[in-house]
Scaffold this active site. Structure first.
Site, PDB file in Angstrom:
ATOM      1  N   ASP A 239      57.471  83.856 -66.858  1.00 19.05           N
ATOM      2  CA  ASP A 239      58.675  83.866 -67.692  1.00 19.05           C
ATOM      3  C   ASP A 239      58.395  83.266 -69.066  1.00 19.05           C
ATOM      4  OD1 ASP A 239      61.739  84.318 -67.619  1.00 19.05           O
ATOM      5  OD2 ASP A 239      61.458  82.360 -68.576  1.00 19.05           O
TER       6      ASP A 239
ATOM      7  N   ASP B 260      79.725  45.660 -95.360  1.00 17.65           N
ATOM      8  CA  ASP B 260      78.447  45.901 -94.686  1.00 17.65           C
ATOM      9  C   ASP B 260      78.583  45.827 -93.167  1.00 17.65           C
ATOM     10  OD1 ASP B 260      77.408  46.211 -97.168  1.00 17.65           O
ATOM     11  OD2 ASP B 260      75.820  44.722 -96.983  1.00 17.65           O
TER      12      ASP B 260
ATOM     13  N   GLY C  60      63.022  84.167 -71.350  1.00 15.32           N
ATOM     14  CA  GLY C  60      62.050  85.240 -71.356  1.00 15.32           C
ATOM     15  C   GLY C  60      62.580  86.525 -70.751  1.00 15.32           C
ATOM     16  N   LEU C  61      63.160  86.431 -69.565  1.00 16.67           N
ATOM     17  CA  LEU C  61      63.659  87.619 -68.881  1.00 16.67           C
ATOM     18  C   LEU C  61      64.799  88.225 -69.688  1.00 16.67           C
ATOM     19  CD1 LEU C  61      63.247  89.318 -66.393  1.00 16.67           C
ATOM     20  CD2 LEU C  61      64.879  87.864 -65.178  1.00 16.67           C
TER      21      LEU C  61
END
Lengths: 507, 429
Positions: A279, A36, A414-415
């Site tokens: 954008d 453990d 975005g662009l």
């Protein structure tokens, strides 16, 4: 008996370790078999801590079972006290030791160690890691915070920050962000706990006027107890996202009885402007699937819809204790909540919903990778990547900045998307070209589930027309058209069907 | 043509003279379940189902990390409250879990039910369950069981328990079968192939390997089988094979040029290979390995190393590091020392370095800090804390996951130890 390959949460004693490791001057004596001790590496490797967790394990073996494991526990506890001289100790059992019924609490009491010893009862076969952390923190607070005291009215109001632990998702940086925010508002921070607190600090919790509850999974129980016993109200809003941070500031202002105008001193987030800048237009309506702990998942849904303009198509959590909150949140987004700790169910849901972005844990990152869907990680279980070297909170206004970047970057910019559409017939921008950060290889989307028995076939000219649709929306167009056709019992999709469907789904 | 004769004992300080300290206290080691992480990659067609707690599942996912996502051939059947309270019949629950698993994974040919600490403590009879399920799913799937529990096994002993469970299922070799060699202990496929080529060149044949690469290709065993251990932690497996009549060839383990040479030589002696042939076959590989190692000796020679207990490979590693790399050994920790299997290693070890069997991690850390070694071999739980104290460390688990045996890996093995020192020397921050 649950068959699983992977779990979102460890056993409850791991939660107790997260609390113990977060604190100073506290030692955990854990009755546990050999092996453990693997739990140490969660802290030393994943979180890269420079010291071992303050945990002594009894590491009993088969030969000890025949003799006296209780004696082993007592000597381990005694030795741990002598070696580490902690201010306080917590004692308990892991899953196997629970079966031995040695009663670590009783045994430790019999030792009469010269420090407070707080027994933990963490049922390993019923509960999980976050519950274990919450129970441990509650037991510590209950044992150490003392009785209610009179608070004199001071010029500066003060609060405690409750909930951050070791191995928590961005806890380190969230705490710093919140301390800065509260300082700007003119609110004093009395104690931060468990992260960085000592048992002695916990005895001062009652001096604060109210509590800031950052991680309900960890500290709700303790906050509720402090409210009942010490008359300290606590904040309900978790300040993840711009809107939530504003709400949080308003809530703090109310609890601290300060002028909300103080908030004008706070450095605002860039997220609102970035989300409005042109954008970001391409983010509009991106279909997002969200899965994580309840707090982060619920917060993520609000940010996704209200602050980035996404569409939440799925929301879920592995935090069963907070299932009701998750269901309520899901209802606000018109989706059904997925409450499960089986990642295969989550994977099936992602395949069914075909989102364009997945916000999840490291497991969802892997699921999304396999399915070729962009993904950002926003919740525990923590991974070595979730402990970045740089300052990277999720909470407050800086947290919102971090979230904007980390959720938007996995998507194509975005662009970039716009240019790809313009030049889609160029050799470099052929349909098979996936964004380079996703490996440059297009993964075919999994087949959409068939809505009915009808097999829909695309006529050749319709298929050709479909290819004129920009490829990043082509999958959606194909799905919608097929759904449209299937619902109307059309067996062949013609150019007409394609445009009928387009008109139908246009809103 | 002279047949090879066994080498006389070389080290002046035999194992009789060496003090072996036994220590008890907190052990900072993995349990035997961890072996699943490499065994499931090794035996194609085998699947490991741990019958345990959430802790077991969490351990394996923490240790196996990214393997979770590559359709792993392991899973955990997590015991829940209703299983323990007797609300659910454990046998029924387990059978149902296995049925579900076999439906989802039709590629499973060999299923291991792996016992854990909780399943051992509540005494779930997995061997009976395995027999029952074997009958039910024959002939498509064979079901075996072993214990990987932390109360019975330490780390690599999980592999021992797994292989020992396989031994009774191995076919009996033909009555008048010619002598055969069985190499025992998981090796990387690339290492196995190299050894197979060397044995072939030596004329030692047939040579088989356990674990086998395909679940169905069980190597036969019998009185004409000689076994050569490739790993030092196979006490139960070797015993089970000896019970079936096989004879163990005593040899050091194939780490480093010397280890690989002596290991192969021991097999060559047993198979009557001539001195000339052995030298002719081994010389080019030896020369290549020497060249590969030379570079790292400059880094390692004269440095002091402290070995924490982990895999039972520690005495063999210490022998390699001291004799071939010129390192000074501060302490050799090992979770368990098999006196007989380790005898030829201990003979080679230079005198001085104490062997500490078992562990009291706090006291061992105290000794390590006091000794200020140049390099510490230790587990993942200790490595970063020791680095933060200014020590240079090597993760011991890497020695299980990397191919390190044989001539062509001797350089890689040296490099594993040289890299942390090299890194420490490069960093100016």
């Amino acid at each position: 008996m649950q068959l699983t390959l992977w779990t979102y949460e460890g056993p409850p004693h791991i939660g107790a370790m997260r609390v113990a490791t977060a604190m100073r001057g506290l030692h955990y004596v854990l009755h546990a078999p050999q092996g453990d001790t693997y739990a140490d590496l969660l802290f030393t490797m994943i979180e890269r801590r420079g010291s071992r967790p303050p945990v002594t394990y009894t590491t009993f073996q088969a030969r000890d079972l025949g003799s006296d494991t209780a004696e082993l526990f007592k000597s381990a506890a005694r030795e741990a006290y002598e070696r580490f001289s902690p201010e306080a100790m917590i004692v308990g059992a892991s899953c196997t030791a629970e079966l031995l019924q040695d009663d670590p609490g009783g045994l430790a009491k019999a030792l009469a160690l010269p420090c407070p010893v707080i027994p933990l009862d963490l049922p390993a076969y019923q509960k999980k890691e976050n519950w274990g952390a919450a129970e441990t923190f509650y037991r510590l607070v209950r044992a150490l915070a003392g009785p209610r005291r009179e608070r004199s009215r001071r010029a500066r109001r003060s609060c405690n920050i409750l909930g951050p632990t070791a191995l928590g998702f961005r806890c380190r940086d969230d705490v710093r962000e919140m301390e800065t925010l509260l300082a700007t508002l003119g609110v004093e921070v009395n104690v931060v706990a468990p992260l960085g607190a000592s048992p002695k600090d916990l005895t001062r919790l009652g001096d604060a006027d109210f509590n800031v509850l950052l991680y309900p999974e960890i500290a709700l129980t303790a906050a509720q107890w402090l409210e009942r016993t010490h008359g300290q109200p606590f904040t309900r809003v978790v300040p993840i996202g711009v809107g939530a941070t504003r709400d949080f500031i308003a809530e703090v202002a109310r609890l601290a009885e300060i002028d909300p105008e103080a908030a004008s001193q706070v450095e605002p987030s860039r997220l609102p402007w970035y989300a409005r800048s042109v954008d970001s237009t391409y983010l509009t309506g991106k279909r997002v699937f969200i899965f994580g702990d309840a707090t982060h998942a619920i917060a993520a849904a609000r940010i996704a819809r209200d602050e980035l303009g996404f569409t939440v198509v799925g929301l879920g959590s592995y935090s069963r204790e907070f299932a009701r909150d998750v269901r309520e949140a899901a209802a606000r987004y018109g989706v059904e909540a997925l409450v499960t700790d089986d990642y295969l169910e989550v994977e099936a849901k992602v395949m069914e919903l075909q989102p364009e972005l997945v916000l999840g844990t490291q497991m969802e990152r892997h699921i999304a990778k396999r399915l070729g869907v962009p993904c950002a990680v926003m919740s525990a279980p923590a991974h070595v990547q979730d402990f970045p070297a740089r300052y990277s909170p999720q909470m407050g206004f800086e947290g919102a900045n971090v979230i904007f970047d980390s959720w938007v970057h996995p998507l194509m910019m975005g662009l970039e998307e716009h240019l790809l559409a313009m030049f889609r017939d160029d050799a470099e921008f052929h349909d098979g070209a996936a964004p380079s950060h996703l490996g440059g290889k297009q993964t075919p989307p999994p087949a959409a589930p068939v809505a009915s028995d009808i097999v829909v076939v695309w006529a050749e000219d319709a298929e050709k027309e479909l290819r004129k649709v920009p490829f990043f929306v082509r999958g959606k167009a194909r799905r919608n058209t097929e759904k449209f056709a299937a619902e109307r019992g059309l067996e062949t999709i013609t150019v007409e069907t394609l445009y009928d469907a387009k008109a139908y789904f246009a809103r | 043509m002279n047949a090879l004769s066994p080498l006389p004992a070389m080290g002046a300080a035999g194992c009789e003279a060496r003090p072996i300290v036994q220590e008890r206290g907190q052990r900072e080691v993995f349990c035997g379940l961890t072996g699943i992480v490499w065994l499931h990659r090794k035996i194609q067609g085998a699947f490991f189902l741990v019958v345990g707690s959430r802790t077991c599942a969490h351990l394996i996912q923490s240790a196996a990390g990214v393997m979770i996502f590559a359709e792993p051939r392991f899973a955990t059947a997590i015991l829940e409250d209703r299983d323990l309270a007797g609300v659910a019949d454990i046998d029924d629950e387990l059978d149902a879990a296995v049925d579900r698993l076999l439906v989802r994974r039709p590629d499973i040919e060999l299923l291991f039910l792996v016992g854990s600490c909780p399943s051992e403590v509540i005494k779930i009879d997995l061997s009976r369950a395995a027999a029952r399920q074997s009958k039910k799913h024959a002939p498509r799937v064979r079901v075996l069981s072993y214990s990987g529990s932390g109360i019975e096994t330490t780390f690599t002993q999980g592999e021992d328990a797994c292989l020992a469970a396989l031994v009774p299922t191995l076919p009996q070799e033909a009555p008048h079968a010619p002598p055969s060699l069985l190499v025992v202990g998981a090796l990387a496929d690339v290492v196995e192939d190299q050894f197979a080529r060397l044995f072939d060149a030596l004329g030692v044949a047939p040579v088989r390997f356990l674990p086998m690469r395909r679940a169905a290709d069980l190597p036969p065993v019998g009185p004409n089988t000689s076994i050569l251990l490739a790993q030092p932690y196979l006490a139960d497996t070797a015993h089970a094979l000896e019970e079936r009549g096989a004879r163990r060839i005593d040899a050091p383990f194939p780490l480093g040029v010397e280890g690989a040479t002596l290991w192969l030589r021991a097999a060559a002696v047993a198979f009557g290979v001539t001195e000339e042939r052995f030298d002719a076959v081994v010389a080019p590989a030896r020369a290549r390995a020497e060249r590969a190692m030379r570079h790292y000796r400059d880094t390692l020679a004269g440095k002091r190393i402290f070995l924490f207990p982990d895999s039972q490979l520690e005495p063999a590693l210490a022998r390699f590091l001291s004799r071939e790399m010129g390192m000074e050994i501060v302490e050799i920790g090992t979770p368990y020392l098999h006196r007989r299997h380790m005898a030829s290693e201990l003979e080679l070890l230079p005198p001085g370095a104490p062997i500490v069997e078992g562990q009291h991690v706090e006291q061992q850390l105290d000794r390590c800090r006091a000794a200020r070694p140049d390099l510490v071999l230790c587990g993942l739980g200790l490595a970063n804390p020791l680095e933060a104290e200014g020590f240079t460390t090597k993760w011991s688990i890497e020695l299980l996951f990397s191919p390190i045996q044989g001539f062509d890996q001797a350089g890689d093995l040296a490099e594993l130890f040289a890299r942390p020192l090299n890194r420490r020397a490069r960093l100016e921050v």
